[in-house]
Motif scaffolding. Structure first.
Motif, short mmCIF file in Angstrom:
data_model
loop_
_atom_site.label_atom_id
_atom_site.label_comp_id
_atom_site.label_asym_id
_atom_site.label_seq_id
_atom_site.Cartn_x
_atom_site.Cartn_y
_atom_site.Cartn_z
N ALA A 77 59.13 -13.98 25.52
CA ALA A 77 58.23 -12.84 25.32
C ALA A 77 58.19 -11.98 26.58
CB ALA A 77 56.82 -13.33 24.97
N PRO A 78 58.97 -10.89 26.61
CA PRO A 78 58.95 -10.00 27.77
C PRO A 78 57.54 -9.45 28.01
CG PRO A 78 60.76 -9.46 26.29
CD PRO A 78 59.90 -10.44 25.57
N GLY A 79 57.10 -9.50 29.25
CA GLY A 79 55.77 -9.03 29.57
C GLY A 79 54.73 -10.14 29.63
N PHE A 80 55.13 -11.36 29.21
CA PHE A 80 54.16 -12.47 29.26
C PHE A 80 53.93 -12.93 30.69
CE2 PHE A 80 53.28 -17.03 29.48
CZ PHE A 80 52.13 -17.11 28.72
N CYS A 81 55.01 -13.14 31.41
CA CYS A 81 54.90 -13.74 32.74
C CYS A 81 54.70 -12.67 33.81
CB CYS A 81 56.14 -14.58 33.04
SG CYS A 81 55.98 -15.59 34.53
N ASN A 82 53.52 -12.12 33.88
CA ASN A 82 53.17 -11.23 34.98
C ASN A 82 51.68 -11.36 35.26
OD1 ASN A 82 51.60 -8.99 33.58
ND2 ASN A 82 53.52 -8.89 32.43
N LEU A 83 51.29 -10.97 36.45
CA LEU A 83 49.92 -11.17 36.91
C LEU A 83 48.90 -10.50 36.01
CD1 LEU A 83 47.87 -12.11 39.05
CD2 LEU A 83 48.36 -9.99 40.31
N PHE A 84 49.19 -9.30 35.54
CA PHE A 84 48.21 -8.56 34.77
C PHE A 84 47.99 -9.18 33.39
CE2 PHE A 84 50.15 -5.57 37.78
CZ PHE A 84 49.02 -5.33 38.57
N GLY A 98 31.66 -6.45 32.27
CA GLY A 98 32.42 -7.30 31.36
C GLY A 98 33.91 -7.13 31.44
N ASN A 99 34.37 -6.05 32.08
CA ASN A 99 35.80 -5.77 32.11
C ASN A 99 36.32 -5.40 33.50
OD1 ASN A 99 36.46 -5.59 29.00
ND2 ASN A 99 34.59 -4.42 29.30
N GLY A 100 35.42 -5.35 34.48
CA GLY A 100 35.81 -4.91 35.82
C GLY A 100 36.52 -5.99 36.63
N PHE A 101 36.86 -5.62 37.85
CA PHE A 101 37.59 -6.51 38.76
C PHE A 101 36.85 -6.59 40.10
CE2 PHE A 101 40.62 -4.85 35.76
CZ PHE A 101 41.46 -5.93 35.46
N VAL A 102 37.14 -7.66 40.81
CA VAL A 102 36.57 -7.80 42.15
C VAL A 102 37.25 -6.84 43.12
CG1 VAL A 102 36.30 -9.37 44.12
CG2 VAL A 102 35.93 -10.21 41.79
N LEU A 103 38.56 -6.66 42.97
CA LEU A 103 39.34 -5.88 43.92
C LEU A 103 40.22 -4.87 43.18
CD1 LEU A 103 39.91 -5.81 47.02
CD2 LEU A 103 41.86 -7.32 46.59
N PHE A 105 42.42 -6.65 40.45
CA PHE A 105 42.71 -8.06 40.73
C PHE A 105 41.41 -8.87 40.64
CE2 PHE A 105 45.80 -5.52 43.04
CZ PHE A 105 47.00 -6.10 42.65
N LEU A 106 41.50 -10.08 40.13
CA LEU A 106 40.37 -10.99 39.93
C LEU A 106 39.33 -10.42 38.97
CD1 LEU A 106 39.68 -12.38 43.53
CD2 LEU A 106 40.78 -13.55 41.63
N PRO A 107 39.56 -10.53 37.66
CA PRO A 107 38.59 -10.03 36.68
C PRO A 107 37.23 -10.70 36.83
CG PRO A 107 40.68 -10.63 35.63
CD PRO A 107 40.74 -11.15 37.03
N LEU A 108 36.18 -9.95 36.70
CA LEU A 108 34.82 -10.50 36.83
C LEU A 108 34.53 -11.60 35.82
CD1 LEU A 108 32.75 -7.26 37.57
CD2 LEU A 108 33.34 -9.09 39.16
#
Length: 370
Positions: free
Chosen positions: A53-60, A183-188, A216-219
């Motif tokens: 599955a292209p796009g599965f293995c990434n940080l986002f 509910g959808n924000g990030f720390v950084l 980066f780092l979802p709340l």
């Protein structure tokens, strides 16, 4: 003649010893496999979808997976306490839905008030819904001795009906951008030109430039980590946790040992519904609204996560870490199948296969122990 008999006896003893050693080796290998199979299966899933599955293995995508898993795992954590006691809670899905509707209605009434007031009110209302539902379940199961399946099924129907009456059917929306961020924000946040900034995009980045901002780092993952660590500590380090395993292992023996079994069971069902209420509140943060059937599809998935993680449906055996692994397996399966473009209905079949595999592994482990 005597030497021949002696030699034959020695050879038979050696052969018997060798067979015993082989049996012990196979038994040890099967025991290790039965304990670690969920981890190995999770690793194989990640490897498979990373290739297929292209796009599965990434940080986002992994961050998105963790965010989407948050509500399921919170429900499963509460359900874990009930399963460990040898019971089951079928009401958590619609208790979560009712909590989300009540929480959203409370926040809706407070629109225009400071965000802190809205959040605290929404959280308090969601937890109160959990307390009421948990009290009903706990009283029915611990005092009136109604079977958990029947008691929680009845509570499910009550919660479902009240949720639909209060909401009127459609979702209850809360118009607040700040609520959506929680509910959808990030720390950084990071922008190639403006650099890093905590809890919001770098100042001055607006319009089209926001497309280049990475989070980066979802709340929700942070909330989930804190809740999971607290649950693990409660089970491993507190008297409540020790009593819970004792009640799940043998309620009569626990009672003879001086453990207040009825009080313990009442608390367990209260805790399960509290987590359902908390899951409803997190749902409101995630989607800026509540809906009556928010947790309908998650109830069975929460039980599946616990079983896949190695907990026994008969009680007394299981860990929080196992529930986390089970929820990860379900979430990775769903995420990977969606990226592959496979019909979403196949997700249910895939999870069903994994549940059967988990039960087979549990039976194999039981035979080894015997």
């Amino acid at each position: 003649m005597n030497m021949q008999v002696f030699s034959k006896g020695v050879s038979e003893a050696r052969a018997k010893k060798a067979l015993q050693q082989d049996d012990f080796t196979r038994s040890s290998a099967m025991k290790i496999l039965s304990n670690l199979w969920a981890w190995l299966f999770l690793l194989l899933l990640v490897i498979f979808f990373s290739i297929a599955a292209p796009g599965f293995c990434n940080l986002f995508n992994f961050q998105s997976l963790g965010t989407n898993m948050a509500v399921l795992l919170v429900l499963a954590l509460g359900q874990t306490f009930v399963i460990l006691s040898g019971g089951i809670d079928l009401s958590v899905g619609f208790v979560m839905g009712l909590a989300s509707v009540c929480s959203a209605l409370a926040m809706q009434k407070l629109t225009g008030q400071p965000l802190v007031v809205m959040i605290l009110a929404g959280l308090a209302v969601a937890l109160v819904v959990g307390v009421i539902a948990g009290s009903i379940n706990g009283l029915l199961v611990s005092r009136l001795k109604v079977p958990p399946f029947i008691a929680t099924l009845g509570t499910l129907g009550i919660a479902q009906g009240v949720a639909y009456v209060l909401s009127g059917g459609p979702p209850v929306s809360v118009n607040s951008n700040a609520l959506g961020f929680l509910g959808n924000g990030f720390v950084l946040y990071y922008h190639p030109k403006a650099g890093f900034h905590f809890f919001s995009p770098p100042p001055g980045i607006t319009g089209i430039a926001l497309r280049h901002v990475s989070g980066f780092l979802p709340l929700p993952v942070i909330y989930l980590a804190v809740i999971t660590l607290v649950c693990a500590w409660v089970l491993a380090r507190t008297k409540f946790g020790r009593h819970l395993y004792a009640v799940g292992g043998n309620a009569k023996a626990a009672s003879r040992a001086g453990i207040p079994v009825n009080k313990q069971i009442f608390r367990i069902y209260m805790m399960s519904s509290l987590f359902a209420g908390l899951a409803g509140f997190l749902y409101v943060l995630r989607y800026s609204g509540g809906v009556a059937n928010a947790g309908d599809a998650l109830m069975l998935s929460s039980i599946a996560a616990i079983v896949i993680g190695g907990a026994s449906l008969f009680g007394g055996e299981g860990k929080i870490l196992g529930t986390v692994v089970g929820a990860l397996i379900i979430s990775v399966l769903q995420n990977g199948l969606i990226i592959e473009g496979i019909d979403p209905f196949w997700q249910y079949a895939a999870v069903g296969v994994v549940i059967i595999l988990a039960v087979l592994m549990d039976q194999a482990k039981a035979r080894i122990i015997r």
